[in-house]
Design a protein around this motif. Structure first.
Motif, PDB file in Angstrom:
ATOM      1  N   PRO A   8      10.254  10.630   2.462  1.00 26.97           N
ATOM      2  CA  PRO A   8       9.611   9.348   2.761  1.00 26.97           C
ATOM      3  C   PRO A   8       9.726   8.975   4.234  1.00 26.97           C
ATOM      4  O   PRO A   8      10.700   9.294   4.898  1.00 26.97           O
ATOM      5  CB  PRO A   8      10.398   8.357   1.892  1.00 26.97           C
ATOM      6  N   TYR A  12       7.109   3.516   3.758  1.00 27.69           N
ATOM      7  CA  TYR A  12       8.194   3.387   2.784  1.00 27.69           C
ATOM      8  C   TYR A  12       9.402   2.765   3.454  1.00 27.69           C
ATOM      9  O   TYR A  12       9.619   2.932   4.662  1.00 27.69           O
ATOM     10  CB  TYR A  12       8.514   4.746   2.153  1.00 27.69           C
ATOM     11  N   GLN A  42       4.826   7.641  -3.890  1.00 30.39           N
ATOM     12  CA  GLN A  42       6.041   8.412  -4.115  1.00 30.39           C
ATOM     13  C   GLN A  42       6.516   8.357  -5.566  1.00 30.39           C
ATOM     14  O   GLN A  42       6.923   9.374  -6.122  1.00 30.39           O
ATOM     15  CB  GLN A  42       7.163   7.918  -3.193  1.00 30.39           C
ATOM     16  N   TYR A  43       6.520   7.163  -6.167  1.00 22.75           N
ATOM     17  CA  TYR A  43       7.013   7.004  -7.532  1.00 22.75           C
ATOM     18  C   TYR A  43       6.034   6.162  -8.333  1.00 22.75           C
ATOM     19  O   TYR A  43       5.410   5.232  -7.798  1.00 22.75           O
ATOM     20  CB  TYR A  43       8.359   6.273  -7.561  1.00 22.75           C
ATOM     21  N   ALA A  45       5.171   3.035 -10.533  1.00 22.74           N
ATOM     22  CA  ALA A  45       5.776   1.704 -10.532  1.00 22.74           C
ATOM     23  C   ALA A  45       6.743   1.513 -11.685  1.00 22.74           C
ATOM     24  O   ALA A  45       7.736   0.792 -11.570  1.00 22.74           O
ATOM     25  CB  ALA A  45       4.678   0.638 -10.564  1.00 22.74           C
ATOM     26  N   TYR A  48      10.074   2.859 -10.474  1.00 20.88           N
ATOM     27  CA  TYR A  48      10.658   2.156  -9.328  1.00 20.88           C
ATOM     28  C   TYR A  48      10.114   0.741  -9.339  1.00 20.88           C
ATOM     29  O   TYR A  48       9.053   0.455  -8.769  1.00 20.88           O
ATOM     30  CB  TYR A  48      10.311   2.861  -8.007  1.00 20.88           C
ATOM     31  N   ARG A  51       9.855  -3.251  -4.669  1.00 17.86           N
ATOM     32  CA  ARG A  51       8.843  -3.072  -3.626  1.00 17.86           C
ATOM     33  C   ARG A  51       9.076  -1.730  -2.932  1.00 17.86           C
ATOM     34  O   ARG A  51      10.187  -1.422  -2.505  1.00 17.86           O
ATOM     35  CB  ARG A  51       8.961  -4.232  -2.638  1.00 17.86           C
ATOM     36  N   GLN A  52       8.045  -0.909  -2.799  1.00 11.86           N
ATOM     37  CA  GLN A  52       8.226   0.430  -2.248  1.00 11.86           C
ATOM     38  C   GLN A  52       7.904   0.523  -0.762  1.00 11.86           C
ATOM     39  O   GLN A  52       8.447   1.391  -0.075  1.00 11.86           O
ATOM     40  CB  GLN A  52       7.361   1.440  -3.013  1.00 11.86           C
ATOM     41  N   THR A  53       7.027  -0.323  -0.243  1.00 13.34           N
ATOM     42  CA  THR A  53       6.600  -0.202   1.153  1.00 13.34           C
ATOM     43  C   THR A  53       6.761  -1.529   1.885  1.00 13.34           C
ATOM     44  O   THR A  53       6.890  -2.595   1.281  1.00 13.34           O
ATOM     45  CB  THR A  53       5.129   0.238   1.241  1.00 13.34           C
ATOM     46  N   TYR A 260      13.824  -7.348  -1.391  1.00 10.24           N
ATOM     47  CA  TYR A 260      14.183  -6.552  -0.224  1.00 10.24           C
ATOM     48  C   TYR A 260      14.382  -7.462   0.985  1.00 10.24           C
ATOM     49  O   TYR A 260      13.597  -8.380   1.226  1.00 10.24           O
ATOM     50  CB  TYR A 260      13.079  -5.535   0.064  1.00 10.24           C
TER      51      TYR A 260
END
Length: 372
Positions: A8, A12, A42-43, A45, A48, A51-53, A260
């Protein structure tokens, strides 16, 4: 050397993306020709939930970065491996492994690479702290297919050796270097004698992190004027921890800051804390001791994983037994004894990353087999 890092990168978020990006910069400064093969998905939802990004980079992005990989496109896995393999017989392909969920994609990448480059699995975790029934099987399949494995602690090295047993795989260990986010400058200055009566837990909240143990210790060991902030993404939600705080009678002393925390908000978050508390039941490696020390804050932590290597007990923090609310309560009471918090804050020093990065890069680029 031509090196492809599969892992990543921005957009990300978090330590994984920062590590991949900082590693690419370090390798490039050594004269290597580096490419990051990153993800556009990447994953799922479902796997994961957070929040991914993020929108704003938390460090300098690496310019030679592609975002072609997606968890739902096996053809893209093979193409990325094919491209890495075509970089020549002296090349190296590095797969950054955070979860066994990535194994099918990485096996697809390896199928594309074939035997045209050396391959290394860089394992942030060999298996998860809370493993599922198929995790060891998946990781065994991956570790037996690569030429080398780099792990981040002696326990993880031993685990990788066991999973790779019978294969011609070289397993090495090097402590993960500091790769801290850019937080907008030095921490605000505060008088050494100032008491905030405030503790901080920071990071993704999962059962192995022991936040429930911290709540029990807070109820029995810290002075009643001390408050706690739990800041980070909650896997599975915060309902059980909120209920526990209420049952313990400390709901009014605990703030759950869910979500996050961007790098730009970290200086203020750490400046409000007397100490960061890391009550982990288990650990491989974490950046949070170094992150706290970068902001001048001492750490109360368990003797789990590499935590006792980073916290100097009685000098810049306190250590206690993992999964032991009574011993953590003892450490919190000691921390708030007369003069202790101020003395520990005075002992905090920011980490120097350079002594960590040189041996780490050496271990990653060490030859694992000839290519002919």
């Amino acid at each position: 050397m031509r090196i492809t890092l599969v892992g990543p990168a921005h957009p990300y978020k978090g330590g994984g993306a920062r590590h991949t990006t900082e590693l690419a910069h370090r390798l490039a400064r050594r004269g290597h020709d580096v490419l990051i093969e990153s993800w556009r998905a990447q994953y799922p939802a479902l796997l994961y939930p957070g929040r991914q990004t993020i929108d704003v980079p938390e460090g300098e992005p690496f310019p030679n970065t592609r975002h072609e990989l997606a968890w739902y496109r096996p053809d893209g896995w093979w193409r990325a491996g094919r491209a890495a393999g075509h970089r020549g017989p002296g090349a190296l392909t590095v797969l950054t492994v955070f979860s066994p969920v990535q194994v099918p994609a990485y096996l697809g990448v390896l199928a594309g690479v074939g035997r045209r480059t050396r391959t290394v699995a860089l394992c942030h975790n060999v298996v998860p702290h809370e493993p599922g029934p198929a995790d060891a099987t998946l990781m065994r399949a991956l570790l037996r297919r690569v030429d080398g494995v780099l792990t981040h602690s002696p326990d993880q090295e031993s685990l990788a050796r066991g999973l790779a047993r019978g294969a011609d795989t070289r397993v090495l260990m090097a402590e993960i270097p500091p790769h801290l986010p850019e937080t907008g400058g030095p921490p605000p200055a505060h008088p050494a004698e100032a008491r905030r009566h405030h503790l901080l837990f920071f990071g993704i909240v999962r059962p192995y992190k022991g936040v429930d143990v911290l709540l029990r210790a807070l109820a029995r060991g810290a002075p009643p004027t001390v408050r706690l902030t739990v800041a980070g993404e909650f896997w599975g939600g915060s309902g059980d921890l909120r209920a526990l705080a209420a049952d313990l009678g400390i709901a009014d002393r605990v703030e759950f800051r869910e979500g996050y925390v961007p790098a730009g908000e970290l200086a203020e978050l750490f400046a409000a804390a007397d100490a960061v508390v890391l009550p982990y039941r288990s650990a491989t490696a974490t950046q949070n001791v170094w992150l706290a020390h970068a902001h001048g804050v001492p750490v109360v932590a368990t003797r789990a994983g590499t935590l006792p290597d980073h916290v100097r007990d009685g000098a810049d923090g306190l250590l206690c037994a993992p999964d032991d609310a009574a011993d953590l309560a003892r450490a919190l009471a000691e921390f708030y004894a007369e003069g202790v918090a101020e003395r520990l804050r005075g002992g905090v020093r920011p980490v120097d990353p350079e002594p960590y990065w040189d041996p780490y890069v050496d271990a990653l680029t060490a030859p694992v087999r000839p290519i002919g």
